[in-house]
Design a protein around this motif. Structure first.
Motif, PDB file in Angstrom:
ATOM      1  N   ALA A   1       0.829  -1.204   0.000  1.00  0.00           N
ATOM      2  CA  ALA A   1       0.000   0.000   0.000  1.00  0.00           C
ATOM      3  C   ALA A   1       0.866   1.256   0.000  1.00  0.00           C
ATOM      4  O   ALA A   1       0.577   2.225  -0.711  1.00  0.00           O
ATOM      5  N   GLU A   2       1.928   1.233   0.778  1.00  0.00           N
ATOM      6  CA  GLU A   2       2.828   2.394   0.822  1.00  0.00           C
ATOM      7  C   GLU A   2       3.515   2.609  -0.522  1.00  0.00           C
ATOM      8  O   GLU A   2       3.686   3.750  -0.975  1.00  0.00           O
ATOM      9  N   ALA A   3       3.880   1.506  -1.177  1.00  0.00           N
ATOM     10  CA  ALA A   3       4.531   1.610  -2.489  1.00  0.00           C
ATOM     11  C   ALA A   3       3.558   2.139  -3.533  1.00  0.00           C
ATOM     12  O   ALA A   3       3.888   3.031  -4.330  1.00  0.00           O
ATOM     13  N   LEU A   4       2.327   1.604  -3.537  1.00  0.00           N
ATOM     14  CA  LEU A   4       1.330   2.021  -4.509  1.00  0.00           C
ATOM     15  C   LEU A   4       0.947   3.483  -4.327  1.00  0.00           C
ATOM     16  O   LEU A   4       0.757   4.220  -5.300  1.00  0.00           O
ATOM     17  N   ALA A   5       0.841   3.924  -3.078  1.00  0.00           N
ATOM     18  CA  ALA A   5       0.463   5.310  -2.795  1.00  0.00           C
ATOM     19  C   ALA A   5       1.507   6.299  -3.297  1.00  0.00           C
ATOM     20  O   ALA A   5       1.202   7.472  -3.514  1.00  0.00           O
ATOM     21  N   ASP A   6       2.732   5.826  -3.490  1.00  0.00           N
ATOM     22  CA  ASP A   6       3.820   6.716  -3.905  1.00  0.00           C
ATOM     23  C   ASP A   6       4.049   6.712  -5.418  1.00  0.00           C
ATOM     24  O   ASP A   6       4.772   7.556  -5.939  1.00  0.00           O
ATOM     25  N   LEU A   7       3.440   5.766  -6.140  1.00  0.00           N
ATOM     26  CA  LEU A   7       3.736   5.610  -7.565  1.00  0.00           C
ATOM     27  C   LEU A   7       2.987   6.606  -8.450  1.00  0.00           C
ATOM     28  O   LEU A   7       1.867   7.016  -8.149  1.00  0.00           O
TER      29      LEU A   7
END
Length: 416
Positions: free
Chosen positions: A71-77
């Protein structure tokens, strides 16, 4: 270009709406889209506008859990598509063809238009994938280690693979190490033909972009315009802090059904393993959903849409917003410096290297193969490779890249 195509299609539909109030809002959006071609540069950025907490909550609500790190990775992409030219885009013939007839193949191969596709982190500032076409020449850079970290994987396998590559794999090594490589599309075509000759299998050519029938594109535009005219409602919600907000709403199911029907003739000749369905999935709600388009000084600023609207499982407190930002007069796309140029000899050495790893010689007509689909390694095979000097992480990484157990054994023996 996908974002641009959607924008153009949206404009076509919005300007067809019926009432005076709707037409006024539609004209504002249409004029805003038209202004995107006034400048020499254009950028569209698609990103997840949700926080990691919102994504975790959404996954839980729809019974499809999203891990915290994911979730943290997706929120930053974010995915950014940029276009630039030496004169206003609206005056570039290939750009006009793309707008009028959907000839995106001509735009993608045009020497009058430069393109860039980038996947990066909004907060971290990392650049995971950067592909550019400048003056008809391609440039590519991939942060393989960054992608591994993004997905929660160890970078050790990439380090070992890079260190183990033979000299003939210099281009692959540079790419693994995050360096720029440059190539002529003609060489990509040649590589494809050599791979086909070496493996005896037809190789897909990445240089070819499927083109669309202009008549089919025109028919799609008319059909989509009719769908929007019958279903879309526009509401001008006024201005705040310099931003004009226009709310676009429609019943989701008729829009999806109409889009699928309109798109069928358009994509019937395109190669795909997943054809368009005949009807909207059962998960598409039969109720209104909405998006917001924001204008600044009459030009497009951004648009937002909450994906959570598309499922009945998500309550009113659950949100999954995405955002498309638009920009004009952004920096022109430039060719990166210091790129490793892929020459004809590099192509020959790379192809020969794959042949040697597979236990054959292309010139001698041996059983040469390049990496393709490979069965996952068993624990026993991993243990045997470890005895030969190849770590489990490196073996797994190369196996996932397409190398079989036998090819990996021969590779270790060749290296030693």
């Amino acid at each position: 270009m996908a974002a641009t195509a959607c924008a153009l299609a949206l404009t076509t539909g919005l300007t067809a709406c019926g009432t005076v109030k709707q037409l006024t809002a539609g004209e504002k959006i249409a004029d805003a889209f038209d202004k995107l071609g006034d400048g020499k540069t254009f950028k569209a950025e698609l990103s997840v506008d949700a926080t990691a907490d919102q994504l975790v909550a959404f996954g839980k609500a729809v019974d499809d859990p999203i891990e915290r790190n994911a979730a943290e990775a997706l929120a930053d992409l974010s995915l950014t598509v940029s276009v630039s030219a030496k004169k206003p885009l609206k005056d570039v013939e290939d750009f006009k063809k793309a707008q009028a007839g959907g000839d995106y193949n001509a735009l993608a191969t045009s020497k009058d238009v430069d393109l860039a596709y980038e996947i990066g982190g909004k907060k971290s500032g990392k650049n995971y994938f950067d592909f550019r076409v400048v003056g008809g020449k391609g440039y590519l850079k991939v942060d393989a280690r960054g992608v591994a970290q993004l997905t929660g994987e160890s970078t050790a396998g990439i380090d070992e693979m890079s260190a183990a590559l033979p000299p003939s794999f210099k281009v692959a090594k540079d790419l693994l190490d995050g360096k720029w490589i440059s190539f002529d599309p003609a060489l990509v075509e040649e590589l494809s033909k050599q791979a086909e000759s070496a493996t005896g299998k037809a190789a897909a050519s990445p240089s070819a972009v499927p083109s669309l029938d202009p008549k089919a594109v025109e028919g799609f535009g008319k059909a989509l315009k009719d769908v929007f005219a019958k279903n879309v409602t526009l509401e001008d919600r006024g201005a705040s802090a310099g931003l004009q907000q226009i709310h676009v709403s429609a019943n989701a199911r008729p829009i999806v059904e109409g889009f699928l029907k309109a798109a069928k003739p358009l994509v019937k000749d395109l190669p795909t393993d997943t054809p368009l369905p005949d009807s909207a999935p059962a998960t598409v709600p039969d109720r209104k959903v909405g998006a917001d388009v924001y204008l600044r000084d009459g030009a497009l600023s951004h648009a937002t849409f909450d994906i959570a609207q598309l499922t009945d499982k998500a309550g009113p407190e659950i949100h999954f917003p995405i955002r498309i930002g638009f920009g004009r007069d952004v920096p022109a796309i430039e060719a990166p410096g210091g790129a490793t140029e892929v020459t004809k000899k590099d192509v020959e050495d790379l192809t020969k290297g794959f042949g040697e790893m597979a236990g054959g010689d292309i010139e001698d007509g041996g059983p040469t193969t390049g990496p393709g689909d490979a069965a996952p390694l068993t624990d026993a095979q991993l243990a045997e490779l470890a005895k030969l000097g190849m770590s489990r992480e490196q073996a797994k990484a190369m196996n996932e890249a397409g190398f079989t157990f036998e090819e990996l054994k021969e590779f270790v023996q060749l290296k030693s």
